[in-house]
Design an enzyme around this catalytic site. Structure first.
Site, short mmCIF file in Angstrom:
data_model
loop_
_atom_site.label_atom_id
_atom_site.label_comp_id
_atom_site.label_asym_id
_atom_site.label_seq_id
_atom_site.Cartn_x
_atom_site.Cartn_y
_atom_site.Cartn_z
N GLU B 62 0.81 -1.22 0.00
CA GLU B 62 0.00 0.00 0.00
C GLU B 62 0.84 1.27 0.00
OE1 GLU B 62 -0.63 -2.65 1.85
OE2 GLU B 62 -2.66 -3.28 1.31
N HIS B 131 -9.47 -4.68 10.62
CA HIS B 131 -10.12 -4.40 9.33
C HIS B 131 -11.33 -3.47 9.47
CE1 HIS B 131 -7.78 -7.84 8.00
NE2 HIS B 131 -8.20 -7.70 6.77
C1 TPP Z 1 -2.11 -4.54 4.30
C2 TPP Z 1 -3.12 -5.47 3.74
N1 TPP Z 1 -3.44 -5.39 2.44
C3 TPP Z 1 -4.34 -6.24 1.92
C4 TPP Z 1 -4.95 -7.17 2.69
C5 TPP Z 1 -5.98 -8.12 2.11
N2 TPP Z 1 -5.43 -9.45 1.98
C6 TPP Z 1 -5.56 -10.34 2.97
S1 TPP Z 1 -4.74 -11.74 2.68
C7 TPP Z 1 -4.20 -11.19 1.19
C8 TPP Z 1 -3.33 -12.08 0.36
C9 TPP Z 1 -2.07 -12.47 1.06
O1 TPP Z 1 -1.43 -13.48 0.35
P1 TPP Z 1 -0.18 -14.27 0.93
O2 TPP Z 1 0.70 -13.35 1.69
O3 TPP Z 1 0.42 -15.01 -0.19
O4 TPP Z 1 -0.79 -15.28 2.01
P2 TPP Z 1 -1.79 -16.50 1.81
O5 TPP Z 1 -3.17 -15.95 1.97
O6 TPP Z 1 -1.56 -17.10 0.48
O7 TPP Z 1 -1.50 -17.44 2.93
C10 TPP Z 1 -4.67 -9.91 0.95
C11 TPP Z 1 -4.44 -9.15 -0.28
C12 TPP Z 1 -4.62 -7.19 4.06
N3 TPP Z 1 -5.23 -8.05 4.90
N4 TPP Z 1 -3.70 -6.35 4.55
#
Ligand code: TPP
Ligand code: MG
Lengths: 337, 326
Positions: B62, B131
């Site tokens: 972000e 959130h």
């Molecule tokens: C700062 C922030 N940006 C966006 C999100 C929304 N979000 C939650 S999980 C995620 C994907 C994360 O992917 P990864 O790090 O690969 O973990 P996985 O879910 O695959 O275990 C996103 C975009 C968030 N929770 N926090």
């Protein structure tokens, strides 16, 4: 205490324990999915189906409850393995007073600090400096703890990851940055979010020892994890691990659109790497267990999960007063609307 | 003017698409907005229609991509940054407050930042403490940012166009509870609603219920309930926090002589306090009772549904606040 010898990690008893733990986690997670669909769990909930090797493998090579573990929101397996009351894990996920945080955290925010489990975080990347801080703290106090900091492939892009790695290297912090590369950050494929998809390399600019390991095969994983944990404990320095796995479910229980980012064929191919099925084959090949025994274990664990769910569901929602508790350690906030 | 009935969400999608077509320098950036169609589906279909140059899928970074949008705005692009939820904009606050908000001033007017940061802000359902934030008041505190929080589909449509065509950084907050609210929206690619204009959505004479974003909808429901008890409440929809239209607010208070300011953000230090203080300063002689605030509880939003509902002001809380006025 962690199992000291590598051979022991391959003993029939140990393999049976891996099997039980992986199946238990899977059944627990599947129950969570069902409960979510029934409206018994709300908000965002993420399961580790397909990703069971990481928590189970580390559990046997870390010193459970002594070493520190911190992760993002895919946080159900660790406390279950560390011996937290499973009803209080499920209770937290369901937002009940029996929960570890009495229902105030939810699925994304499960913590059992006494057991060295520091959660349970919802801001992608946010917990990674905290993990380095846990390692800073234990080193400062002259302890030989290892901190396991789990993060996703998507999280590996956040700026604080690089900042934390730099300081961990600069100050020799005993932390494992364990990047679980399950190929997706929510609905975004790895190749669309990472300029270099070999994520273990992210430690290299800081001179951190870094490597990629298979996260779908418990037997190879446990050897890699043991070697790395032992090294970090002895050297009191950081390590970057890229753990290759795949999440079988949607990103979270609310993700009903997996076809937007992956095909059914791709999912079917990934399921062939199912870590539980792979372990079953080993158990059979080595004459440790037959199918019947496996089915009996599965049934037993499924019943256990069912009982955990029933007990959690019997727990009431938190008292209204709970809303003001724990905002501060020593006072209450101003109350009312 | 011909109108079309649509949801708040569709009104936002419509104006985004129209502005992309209207100005080649408009682009949208954010996480999962393209191939994944957007977490709240606001950008549905746009990646396929406008391509990856205009609809930019970003990594989860972000601070980084917001800063890139700000830099691009300084050289003439008009980026619209989608925050998957406004809570994640906290990671970009240094870029937004310590950079974007100050650039025009620090350069003595040499540089402009025509940037929009938009996304859902406030409580959805059980998304827990990390959130669930109402940040519009935090942003409105910073000079250099314009901050708007529309409560209806038509306002979302008209004000987002104004935001995109504005040469200043604009924070545009959409409460997730509003996405399915329906309304009549003009079918006019130039329709816009200026900032700094509050509106009366329901006339009344006994008390002014002053709010913005989803709380305006709560105030409308409260006004209806109060009507049955013989209390005539006027609903003032602030819409724009910065600039703030005190003229409309003071005029309503001059009519009703009583005011309740309703906001979802934490009550302590929230933007409702600014409105209440201004009424006190500017309409003191008109008031028959002290201005009352009705805000969110001063706690990190808990997960359990019963506790979460405790935290967010609802119709009963607004009515209780009205009763406090005597
Ligand atoms: C700062 C922030 N940006 C966006 C999100 C929304 N979000 C939650 S999980 C995620 C994907 C994360 O992917 P990864 O790090 O690969 O973990 P996985 O879910 O695959 O275990 C996103 C975009 C968030 N929770 N926090
Ligand atoms: Mg991932």
């Amino acid at each position: 205490m962690a199992k000291a010898k590598l051979e022991e990690l391959e003993s029939p008893a140990m393999l049976e324990e891996f099997y039980r733990q992986m199946v238990f986690i899977r059944r627990f997670e599947e129950k969570c999915n069902v409960a979510y669909r029934l409206g018994k769990i709300g908000g965002y909930m993420h399961t580790a189906v397909g990703m069971e090797v990481t928590p189970v493998g580390f559990h046997h090579v870390l010193k459970p409850t002594y070493d520190y573990i911190i992760t993002a929101y895919r946080d159900h397996p660790q406390p279950l393995l560390l011996g937290s009351d499973p009803v209080s894990v499920m209770g937290e996920i369901m937002g009940r007073s029996a929960g570890l945080s009495r229902g105030k955290g939810g699925s994304m925010h499960v913590y059992d600090i006494e057991k060295g489990f520091f959660g349970g975080w919802g801001i992608v990347g946010g917990h990674i400096p905290l993990g380095a801080g846990l390692a800073f703290g234990s080193k400062y106090k002259g302890e030989d703890r290892v901190t396991l900091c789990l993060l996703g492939d998507g999280a590996a892009n956040q700026g604080v990851v690089f900042e934390s790695m730099n300081m961990a290297a600069l100050w020799d912090l005993p932390i494992i940055f364990a990047i679980e590369n399950n190929e997706f950050a929510m609905g975004t494929r790895l190749e669309y979010h990472a300029a270099d998809t070999e994520l273990y390399k992210r430690g290299e600019p800081f001179g951190i020892k870094s490597e990629r390991v298979d996260g779908m095969d418990i037997l190879s994983f446990i050897k890699d994890a043991k070697r790395i944990v032992d090294w970090v404990r002895k050297e009191q320095k950081p390590y970057v691990m890229e753990i290759m796995n795949y999440r079988f479910n949607g990103h979270g229980a609310a993700d009903n659109d997996r076809q937007l980012y992956r095909t059914k064929e791709e999912e079917a191919a990934a399921e062939k790497r199912d870590p539980i099925a792979r372990l079953e084959k080993v158990l059979i090949d080595r004459n440790i267990m037959n199918r019947e025994k496996m089915e009996a274990i599965d049934e037993e664990l499924t019943d256990q999960v069912e009982a955990i769910y029933e007990a959690a569901d019997a727990s009431p929602f938190p008292d209204a007063d709970e809303v003001y508790a724990n905002v501060y350690t020593d006072m209450e906030p101003e109350k009312g609307h | 003017m011909a109108t079309i009935e649509m949801t708040y969400r569709d009104a936002i999608s419509k104006v985004l698409a129209e502005e992309i077509e209207h100005d080649e320098n408009v682009l949208i950036m954010g996480e999962d907005i393209g191939r994944y169609q957007g977490t709240f589906r606001v950008t549905q279909g746009m990646f396929e229609k406008y391509g990856g140059k205009r609809i930019v899928d970003t990594p989860i970074t972000e601070a980084g991509f917001t800063g890139i949008a700000i830099g691009a705005a300084m050289v003439g692009l008009r980026p619209v940054v989608e925050m998957m939820t406004m809570s994640f904009s906290i990671l970009a606050m240094d870029q937004i407050i310590n950079h974007a908000a100050k650039i025009h001033y620090m350069t003595g007017g040499q540089a402009k930042v025509p940037l929009v940061v938009r996304g859902p802000g406030g409580a959805a359902k059980q998304l827990s403490a990390q959130h669930t934030h109402c940040l519009e008041g935090w942003y409105a505190h910073a000079p250099g940012l314009k901050v708007v929080a529309p409560a209806t589909a038509v306002d979302a449509y008209g004000m987002l166009r104004t935001a995109i065509r504005d040469d200043n950084p604009v924070i545009f907050t959409e409460n997730p509870g509003l996405y399915t609210v329906k309304g009549e929206v003009p079918d006019d690619r130039d329709f816009s609603i200026p900032f700094g204009k509050a509106q009366i959505l329901h006339e009344g004479k006994d008390v002014s219920l002053i709010g913005y974003s989803r709380m305006t909808q709560v105030n409308l429901a409260a006004a209806e309930a109060l009507e049955k008890d013989g209390i005539s409440a006027e609903v003032v929809d602030v819409r724009s926090l910065s600039p703030l239209d005190m003229t409309t607010i003071n005029a309503s208070v001059a009519k009703t002589h009583r005011a309740v300011v309703v906001y979802e953000d934490w009550k302590f230090g929230g933007f409702g306090g600014e409105i209440a203080a201004r009424i006190g300063e500017e309409s003191f002689d008109e008031l028959d009772a002290p201005v009352v605030r009705c805000g969110g509880l001063n706690v990190p939003t808990p997960y359990a549904r019963n506790l979460e509902l405790e935290c967010i002001p609802d119709v009963d809380d607004v009515i209780a606040a009205v009763r406090k006025l005597g």
